[in-house]
Scaffold this motif. Sequence first.
Motif, PDB file in Angstrom:
ATOM      1  N   UNK A   1      50.208  17.410  32.207  1.00  0.00           N
ATOM      2  CA  UNK A   1      51.534  16.343  33.235  1.00  0.00           C
ATOM      3  C   UNK A   1      52.371  17.783  34.193  1.00  0.00           C
TER       4      UNK A   1
ATOM      5  N   UNK B   1      65.268  18.665  32.965  1.00  0.00           N
ATOM      6  CA  UNK B   1      65.336  16.949  32.365  1.00  0.00           C
ATOM      7  C   UNK B   1      64.364  16.130  32.402  1.00  0.00           C
ATOM      8  N   UNK B   2      63.762  15.450  33.475  1.00  0.00           N
ATOM      9  CA  UNK B   2      62.791  14.987  34.002  1.00  0.00           C
ATOM     10  C   UNK B   2      61.553  15.710  32.510  1.00  0.00           C
TER      11      UNK B   2
ATOM     12  N   UNK C   1      60.830   9.549  16.701  1.00  0.00           N
ATOM     13  CA  UNK C   1      62.271   9.753  16.806  1.00  0.00           C
ATOM     14  C   UNK C   1      63.476  10.321  15.297  1.00  0.00           C
TER      15      UNK C   1
ATOM     16  N   UNK D   1      64.308  15.384  13.795  1.00  0.00           N
ATOM     17  CA  UNK D   1      65.336  16.494  14.693  1.00  0.00           C
ATOM     18  C   UNK D   1      63.534  16.667  15.742  1.00  0.00           C
ATOM     19  N   UNK D   2      63.779  16.714  16.908  1.00  0.00           N
ATOM     20  CA  UNK D   2      62.821  16.148  17.495  1.00  0.00           C
ATOM     21  C   UNK D   2      63.124  18.649  18.171  1.00  0.00           C
TER      22      UNK D   2
ATOM     23  N   UNK E   1      68.098  19.150  20.704  1.00  0.00           N
ATOM     24  CA  UNK E   1      67.312  19.187  19.636  1.00  0.00           C
ATOM     25  C   UNK E   1      66.810  20.516  19.956  1.00  0.00           C
TER      26      UNK E   1
ATOM     27  N   UNK F   1      61.527  16.922  29.624  1.00  0.00           N
ATOM     28  CA  UNK F   1      62.374  16.437  28.895  1.00  0.00           C
ATOM     29  C   UNK F   1      62.360  15.154  28.388  1.00  0.00           C
ATOM     30  N   UNK F   2      62.055  14.423  29.264  1.00  0.00           N
ATOM     31  CA  UNK F   2      61.980  13.235  29.587  1.00  0.00           C
ATOM     32  C   UNK F   2      60.502  12.426  28.713  1.00  0.00           C
ATOM     33  N   UNK F   3      59.584  13.466  29.746  1.00  0.00           N
ATOM     34  CA  UNK F   3      57.631  13.587  29.846  1.00  0.00           C
ATOM     35  C   UNK F   3      57.136  13.988  28.404  1.00  0.00           C
TER      36      UNK F   3
ATOM     37  N   UNK G   1      57.397   5.388  18.565  1.00  0.00           N
ATOM     38  CA  UNK G   1      58.321   6.803  19.372  1.00  0.00           C
ATOM     39  C   UNK G   1      59.738   6.701  18.120  1.00  0.00           C
ATOM     40  N   UNK G   2      59.837   4.981  17.439  1.00  0.00           N
ATOM     41  CA  UNK G   2      60.772   5.395  16.698  1.00  0.00           C
ATOM     42  C   UNK G   2      60.373   6.494  15.938  1.00  0.00           C
TER      43      UNK G   2
ATOM     44  N   UNK H   1      58.470  13.989  25.841  1.00  0.00           N
ATOM     45  CA  UNK H   1      58.816  13.252  24.693  1.00  0.00           C
ATOM     46  C   UNK H   1      58.592  11.838  24.306  1.00  0.00           C
ATOM     47  N   UNK H   2      58.072  11.543  25.768  1.00  0.00           N
ATOM     48  CA  UNK H   2      57.886  10.601  25.418  1.00  0.00           C
ATOM     49  C   UNK H   2      56.238  10.271  25.556  1.00  0.00           C
ATOM     50  N   UNK H   3      55.834  10.704  26.604  1.00  0.00           N
ATOM     51  CA  UNK H   3      54.299  10.464  27.403  1.00  0.00           C
ATOM     52  C   UNK H   3      53.349  11.358  25.706  1.00  0.00           C
TER      53      UNK H   3
END
Lengths: 180, 180, 180, 180
Positions: A150, A136-137, A12, A15-16, A56, A139-141, A8-9, A143-145
Amino acid sequence: MITAAEKFRNREKRKMMIKFFTAGGTIDKIYFDAMSTYQIGAPKIDEILEEARVNFDYEVTSLVKKDSLDLDDQDRKTILDAVAAEPCQRIIITHGTDTMVETAQTLKKARDKTIVLTGAMEPACFKSSDAGFNLGLAAGAVQALAHGVYIAINGRIFNPDNARKNRELKMFESIEDSPL
Amino acid sequence: MITAAEKFRNREKRKMMIKFFTAGGTIDKIYFDAMSTYQIGAPKIDEILEEARVNFDYEVTSLVKKDSLDLDDQDRKTILDAVAAEPCQRIIITHGTDTMVETAQTLKKARDKTIVLTGAMEPACFKSSDAGFNLGLAAGAVQALAHGVYIAINGRIFNPDNARKNRELKMFESIEDSPL
Amino acid sequence: MITAAEKFRNREKRKMMIKFFTAGGTIDKIYFDAMSTYQIGAPKIDEILEEARVNFDYEVTSLVKKDSLDLDDQDRKTILDAVAAEPCQRIIITHGTDTMVETAQTLKKARDKTIVLTGAMEPACFKSSDAGFNLGLAAGAVQALAHGVYIAINGRIFNPDNARKNRELKMFESIEDSPL
Amino acid sequence: MITAAEKFRNREKRKMMIKFFTAGGTIDKIYFDAMSTYQIGAPKIDEILEEARVNFDYEVTSLVKKDSLDLDDQDRKTILDAVAAEPCQRIIITHGTDTMVETAQTLKKARDKTIVLTGAMEPACFKSSDAGFNLGLAAGAVQALAHGVYIAINGRIFNPDNARKNRELKMFESIEDSPL
């Protein structure tokens, strides 16, 4: 061996970048005047991302402007082709809710990308709308999944194989959520 | 051996629960009248989640109502204790942006949970605010990420060791983002 | 002999009362979901007057819920009868813009009252709407003007004999405003 | 002999012009960030009038940017001088509510004009604000009323000699309204 936290780091560090495709649906519906019917307007993503002060890079491409009940196989092919040709690996697609699951199924063919479909139950131009929260949801998904397809809506991230719109409640639910 | 996709599917099977703690900050700022100063009002989370039509269970507990510059060690202990005592493993904390990174560092002691701090650059009661998008972003992060502590703001999910508020730009950035 | 200023002061002495009738139109339009068409919802007047923190007494009665192009002679008779039977002398009617002038003409028969028709170009439920401003304008007109029928919209108070909707500009104008 | 209705019709014949002066107050308050205090921002009148799609000509001039409790005699002289020098006979002044009555008293010296003071209990940048309605109310008053000075707020048009702010209720009232 790299831990999930290290991965994850690392992800990051640069720049995404997120690529947004718009495919119509309620989120972009607007209303002209008393003599017109509801129409799909210009995508509202830019306004929402500006209000959210996102840090981003992103691009928005409009693919189709239709109520999702009117999307046909050709439209879905257009979406799949655009996704397949897209170099960016984080993709958010705004889409009408009525056939979001069907389009998500089609997109499983696009591997090596994290693809998140979202939309809104109320148009983004309404005082009270779920559009901003849902983006927002998503955007969270995105970058995290891990790579995969999905659906992000109603505060949840769904696997398209396990999601359906409950028309009565106007809400997506897991198929396992509901009593059989 | 279970794949990431299977784990995600399993996690989805029961109705998801998120615990929200509020710790003041700009997101909940309101303004009384010309003879008052800005004050921290009642948390706006309920309104935002209702507007977002979320299909998950949640509870909101208000821990502190302060500008984050005024949070002291005792306040941070209050937050850590509440997080440690919380049975729910998905926790979102709304917090002022000025010391969000410091509080996130403290919370690393709470293992076995996914903890996401978020907040807003503009109060939720403003016409133009990042509050709804940020809560959506945090909701996406808290259900997609492994146990750990994260900061979700400005459209990004940050590791607290690699995040800082750029006061001039009013924007969080990765420490590696910026030229040294 | 009483001056206009004195009459105004006298009128102000008792707590002012305004009667609102709603007759459909864009101001109350809402949108259900992707499978529905636009519909006239419950009047939004209460919400707007509460937000405006008005210090007058009022009642709201819904007479018709139609797009104003669909109003017929019977509907106009319903409106005229309600206005004629109403004891309150200050009346505001919300109405669709397309036939607002026609209805205003009909209402000239109701003497001894100040009657102001207003409405909106954009639904009150939109983030950007003229509904609140227009109701304020109508409230200003209904308490300041002598008995008669007026149209209050687009920031102007029109005599119905001298008003028309310019469909292209989506704006009401005085007939004398425009070159013949 | 011309009737009131004829005078109204004549006045309507030319494109109406309104001059707006801004003198600070809550209506234009904004909030910068957690390290700043509330400040008076750029006047929001243009945005509100654009949203209201007004069909009149107007100009906005900012005279003072202060909380109205901080206005002094010199500020009031600035306002009076600007009003006296203004050729347009319809003037709306946005002003803080706490000393709106005092400023209105001063402006009585300016004859031959219709001057309406308005403002807001909640900043125009808030999701829920009375600013738009109040500007509509003032626009109705300024075109319907004879020369003189008026206060338009809380849905009412007050004679400044008969108005006071009830701080507890956060509402203007007629002095005669309240029990002595």
